[in-house]
Structures are given as structure tokens and as C-alpha cells.
Scaffold this motif. Structure first.
Motif, mmCIF file in Angstrom:
data_model
loop_
_atom_site.group_PDB
_atom_site.id
_atom_site.type_symbol
_atom_site.label_atom_id
_atom_site.label_comp_id
_atom_site.label_asym_id
_atom_site.label_seq_id
_atom_site.Cartn_x
_atom_site.Cartn_y
_atom_site.Cartn_z
ATOM 1 N N PRO A 40 0.827 -1.218 0.000
ATOM 2 C CA PRO A 40 0.000 0.000 0.000
ATOM 3 C C PRO A 40 0.857 1.262 0.000
ATOM 4 N N PHE A 41 0.334 2.300 -0.628
ATOM 5 C CA PHE A 41 1.016 3.584 -0.592
ATOM 6 C C PHE A 41 0.012 4.684 -0.295
ATOM 7 N N GLY A 42 0.504 5.751 0.307
ATOM 8 C CA GLY A 42 -0.335 6.896 0.627
ATOM 9 C C GLY A 42 -0.422 7.842 -0.559
ATOM 10 N N GLY A 43 -1.183 8.894 -0.374
ATOM 11 C CA GLY A 43 -1.331 9.872 -1.446
ATOM 12 C C GLY A 43 -2.445 9.469 -2.404
ATOM 13 N N TYR A 44 -2.482 10.149 -3.525
ATOM 14 C CA TYR A 44 -3.528 9.898 -4.506
ATOM 15 C C TYR A 44 -3.312 8.532 -5.148
ATOM 16 N N GLN A 45 -4.356 7.713 -5.185
ATOM 17 C CA GLN A 45 -4.228 6.333 -5.623
ATOM 18 C C GLN A 45 -4.285 6.144 -7.144
ATOM 19 N N TYR A 46 -4.929 7.048 -7.839
ATOM 20 C CA TYR A 46 -5.021 6.916 -9.298
ATOM 21 C C TYR A 46 -3.783 7.556 -9.906
ATOM 22 N N THR A 47 -2.843 6.719 -10.321
ATOM 23 C CA THR A 47 -1.524 7.196 -10.705
ATOM 24 C C THR A 47 -1.402 7.548 -12.184
ATOM 25 N N TRP A 48 -2.460 7.328 -12.955
ATOM 26 C CA TRP A 48 -2.455 7.655 -14.385
ATOM 27 C C TRP A 48 -3.788 8.276 -14.745
ATOM 28 N N GLU A 49 -3.748 9.240 -15.669
ATOM 29 C CA GLU A 49 -5.005 9.840 -16.111
ATOM 30 C C GLU A 49 -4.912 10.243 -17.575
ATOM 31 N N ARG A 50 -6.081 10.345 -18.184
ATOM 32 C CA ARG A 50 -6.188 10.811 -19.564
ATOM 33 C C ARG A 50 -7.445 11.649 -19.659
ATOM 34 N N GLY A 51 -7.389 12.772 -20.371
ATOM 35 C CA GLY A 51 -8.564 13.605 -20.627
ATOM 36 C C GLY A 51 -9.044 14.391 -19.429
#
Length: 176
Positions: A40-51
């Protein structure tokens, strides 16, 4: 650790079309068969985005840290977090391993230069390095340290016995 371009859980994706179940099961099986677990890691969990900001905005947790039991035992208390990043569609992950935890009394690992020329040293390093192909570079280095430390301890005890034997032999020789 890094970009796996795959998801472990349907909740690892937000937006657009749901992730296919057969792909989830495939990656879950690969992780399970490799005897790894999601660290597990802290911070924002969605590490990739598009659009970003559009109707087609998609966010996924593609970057993750997978560890084996040995790594978890060596680096108890390690932490990780995602970091903000400008100029990339991926968030970097920062892994902060704590000091290697040795069983028994605490002792810092030191590789002795003389070991390099010792018979058996190369085999210890090669077996630690190649033993688990799924292990990342940090895990391989840690495993080399663990195995070299154990091997060096045995070698040190053998060397002490040799010194004692030669010391006793020298006393015997002088008596003649």
C-alpha cells in the motif's frame, strides 16, 4: 515497483468503460503465482489519467509496488506515497525503505573486500541475485546482503578456527 499497465481491482479505475474481468483475473493470477502482494502507498491512488476535465476523463491505478514476503520481512516499517508531478500522465511513487531488519542482534552489513577472492562468494551472490526473477533491484541487493552476511559470518568462524589450529600447531612445533 512501477507502471504495470494493468489493474488488480475494478475500483482501480474511474471513468469510461469498466475494466474487463478476464484482464483483472489474469493480472491477479500472475501476482498470486509470483507470490507477491500489493504494497500500500499513501497519497492519490489513481496514478495515471487521460482527458483531465473532459467527459472522457479516465483515472487508473496503473503504478504500484509489489513485494514478496522476504522483502516485507527485511524492510518492516517501509512506507510509500504517490507524488504530484507536472509534465507526465503518471504520478511517481516514492518508496522509503527503512533500515534492513536483521534477525537476532542488530549488526550493520559490511562486505569484506577479501570475500571477493574467496571460494564460494561468487556463487552466493549469483544465487541471491537469480533466485527470484520477480524480485526488483532493491530486493535483489537486499537479498545479496542477507546471504553474503550469513556466508561471511560462517567464513569468519571458519577462519577463526584455522587461526586457533595454526596457533596450537605453532606451539606444538616450538615444543619440538
Amino acid at each position: 515497483m512501477g507502471d504495470f499497465n494493468d489493474l488488480l481491482d475494478p475500483r482501480d479505475k474511474v471513468g469510461r468503460i469498466a475494466y474487463p474481468g478476464f484482464l483483472l483475473r489474469g493480472f491477479q493470477g500472475a501476482v498470486r503465482d509470483s507470490r507477491l502482494v500489493d504494497f500500500p502507498f499513501g497519497g492519490y491512488q489513481y496514478t495515471w489519467e487521460r482527458g483531465s476535465g473532459s467527459k472522457g476523463w479516465v483515472q487508473e491505478k496503473l503504478d504500484r509496488i509489489l513485494v514478496g514476503n522476504e522483502w516485507g520481512g527485511l524492510f518492516r516499517g517501509a512506507t510509500a506515497t504517490s507524488l504530484q508531478c507536472v509534465g507526465s500522465d503518471h504520478l511517481p511513487l516514492l518508496l522509503t525503505p527503512n533500515q534492513v531488519q536483521w534477525r537476532g542482534r542488530k549488526r550493520l552489513f559490511r562486505c569484506e573486500q577479501t570475500w571477493i577472492s574467496e571460494r564460494g562468494c561468487r556463487e552466493v551472490v549469483e544465487s541471491a541475485w537469480e533466485g527470484d526473477i520477480a524480485r526488483n533491484i532493491d530486493g535483489k541487493i537486499a537479498m545479496c546482503g542477507v546471504r553474503l552476511g550469513a556466508w561471511g559470518g560462517r567464513r569468519r568462524r571458519e577462519f577463526r578456527k584455522e587461526i586457533e589450529w595454526w596457533g596450537a600447531f605453532g606451539q606444538f612445533e616450538r615444543a619440538w
